[in-house]
Design an enzyme around this catalytic site. Structure first.
Site, PDB file in Angstrom:
ATOM      1  N   THR A  96      39.665  38.577  42.325  1.00  0.00           N
ATOM      2  CA  THR A  96      40.316  37.321  42.852  1.00  0.00           C
ATOM      3  C   THR A  96      39.786  37.369  44.203  1.00  0.00           C
ATOM      4  O   THR A  96      40.289  38.030  45.035  1.00  0.00           O
ATOM      5  CB  THR A  96      41.659  37.462  42.698  1.00  0.00           C
ATOM      6  OG1 THR A  96      42.075  37.436  41.493  1.00  0.00           O
ATOM      7  CG2 THR A  96      42.361  36.087  42.856  1.00  0.00           C
ATOM      8  N   LYS A 171      41.347  29.943  38.816  1.00  0.00           N
ATOM      9  CA  LYS A 171      42.194  31.255  39.154  1.00  0.00           C
ATOM     10  C   LYS A 171      43.512  30.838  40.078  1.00  0.00           C
ATOM     11  O   LYS A 171      44.467  31.094  40.052  1.00  0.00           O
ATOM     12  CB  LYS A 171      41.319  32.456  39.585  1.00  0.00           C
ATOM     13  CG  LYS A 171      42.406  33.547  39.840  1.00  0.00           C
ATOM     14  CD  LYS A 171      43.132  34.260  38.776  1.00  0.00           C
ATOM     15  CE  LYS A 171      43.868  35.530  39.206  1.00  0.00           C
ATOM     16  NZ  LYS A 171      44.649  36.081  38.104  1.00  0.00           N
ATOM     17  N   LYS A 246      48.878  37.140  48.258  1.00  0.00           N
ATOM     18  CA  LYS A 246      47.372  36.943  48.364  1.00  0.00           C
ATOM     19  C   LYS A 246      46.788  35.816  47.566  1.00  0.00           C
ATOM     20  O   LYS A 246      45.863  34.940  48.258  1.00  0.00           O
ATOM     21  CB  LYS A 246      46.645  38.351  47.731  1.00  0.00           C
ATOM     22  CG  LYS A 246      45.151  38.099  47.910  1.00  0.00           C
ATOM     23  CD  LYS A 246      44.452  39.301  47.093  1.00  0.00           C
ATOM     24  CE  LYS A 246      43.180  38.937  46.646  1.00  0.00           C
ATOM     25  NZ  LYS A 246      42.246  39.620  45.523  1.00  0.00           N
TER      26      LYS A 246
END
Ligand code: NAD
Length: 301
Positions: A96, A171, A246
């Protein structure tokens, strides 16, 4: 296929194990000797450098912490693009990372005539172990077609999101929605508590009603209603608060670059980050329910 997998961490190691189970040959590389030993114990082979791992393979998969790691490993000196042979036509990054790095690495790969797919995943470590991950893929049609059979060895839903970077966009959107939904459930649970309605009753009423969400019925953040969720094991992850923060920050960066209004995403980022600063970074992100329930209205005004 002969595949190199770079990054044998919490996600990469079980993903490599599923590729082995699917009948592929998997050469692993990681900076950690423990990770390499675990991959060998699963039946894989290992290399001592990235160059050695990727020298003669059909495809490379990376599963690394951040965009900086991915850029270094893919385009740095002694990295993947500098070391692959003519045999390798496909590089898939399932980490990611930020959209900009995904697009840049994709462009660098294209210059070398290599298909690059940004293919981040949803499903966490449990999905990685079970081979049921969702892969959201950004890249060309040809790149996606080449990657799909390989990704099927590690996942259940393999979806072509669009051109390079689109997987990371998907995502970021998914995790921002999950974080906001989880806050919604947590607020309602804390409010019900204070108003004398039991959490179990609220769950029973909302689960078949319009307030229902995956955060409630699939990942319930309070102990009791769904016995398998992290809330029932003192919020052992699961998906840590640190990783959620994050991802929320990546989503905020992407939204800002595009001028997209994300007031709830921005506020959710601040709340999860505040919780992290209070020492909860290693707990599952659904611990926000417990954290929020212990606050007063003025604490979070
Ligand atoms: P991790 O920290 O467990 O694993 C990363 C691995 O990469 C480590 O083993 C590390 O030694 C290795 N590494 C770092 N730099 C390297 C280099 N230069 N060369 C080779 N190996 C190197 O992280 P993880 O939980 O497996 O997550 C990987 C990615 O997947 C992250 O981007 C994360 O955000 C994403 N992700 C994680 C989850 C989850 O539940 N853990 C879920 C979805 C997505």
């Amino acid at each position: 296929m002969k595949i190199a997998l770079i990054g044998l961490g919490n996600m990469g190691l079980p993903m490599a194990a599923n590729l082995l189970k699917a009948g592929h040959e998997v050469i692993g590389f990681d900076l950690s000797e423990t990770a390499l030993a675990a991959h060998r114990a699963n039946g894989g082979t290992t290399a001592t450098t990235i160059a050695q791992a990727v020298a003669d393979v059909d495809a490379v998969v990376t599963m690394l912490p951040t965009g900086k790691h991915v850029a270094d490993v893919c385009t740095g000196q002694g990295g993947i693009l500098a070391s692959i042979s003519a045999r390798t036509k496909l590089v898939i990054d399932s980490s990611t990372i930020d959209v900009a790095t995904a697009k840049q690495v994709g462009a660098d790969a294209a210059e070398k005539g290599v298909e690059f797919l940004d293919a981040p995943v949803s499903g966490g470590t449990a999905g990685a172990a079970a081979g049921t991950l969702t892969f959201m893929c950004g890249g060309t049609e040809a790149g996606f077609a080449a990657a799909e059979p390989l990704l099927k060895g590690m996942g259940r839903a393999i979806i072509h999101a669009g051109p390079a970077g689109s997987g990371q966009v998907a995502k970021a959107c998914n995790n921002m929605m999950l974080a906001i939904n989880m806050l919604g459930v947590s607020e309602a649970m804390a409010m019900a508590d204070r108003l004398g309605l039991s959490r179990q009753k609220l769950f029973d009423i909302v689960a078949p009603s319009t307030g229902q969400s995956f955060a409630l019925t699939g990942y319930c953040p309070v102990p009791g209603p769904v016995p398998t969720t992290p809330a029932n094991r003192d919020y052992a992850p699961g998906f840590t608060t640190a990783l959620m923060v994050k991802d929320l920050r990546l989503a905020q960066d992407a939204a800002e670059a595009a001028g997209a209004p994300t007031p709830l995403g921005a506020h959710a980022t601040r709340l999860y980050a505040a919780m992290m600063e209070e020492g909860l970074s290693a707990k599952d992100f659904s611990v926000i329910a417990r954290w929020l329930a212990a606050k007063s209205r003025t604490d979070l005004a």
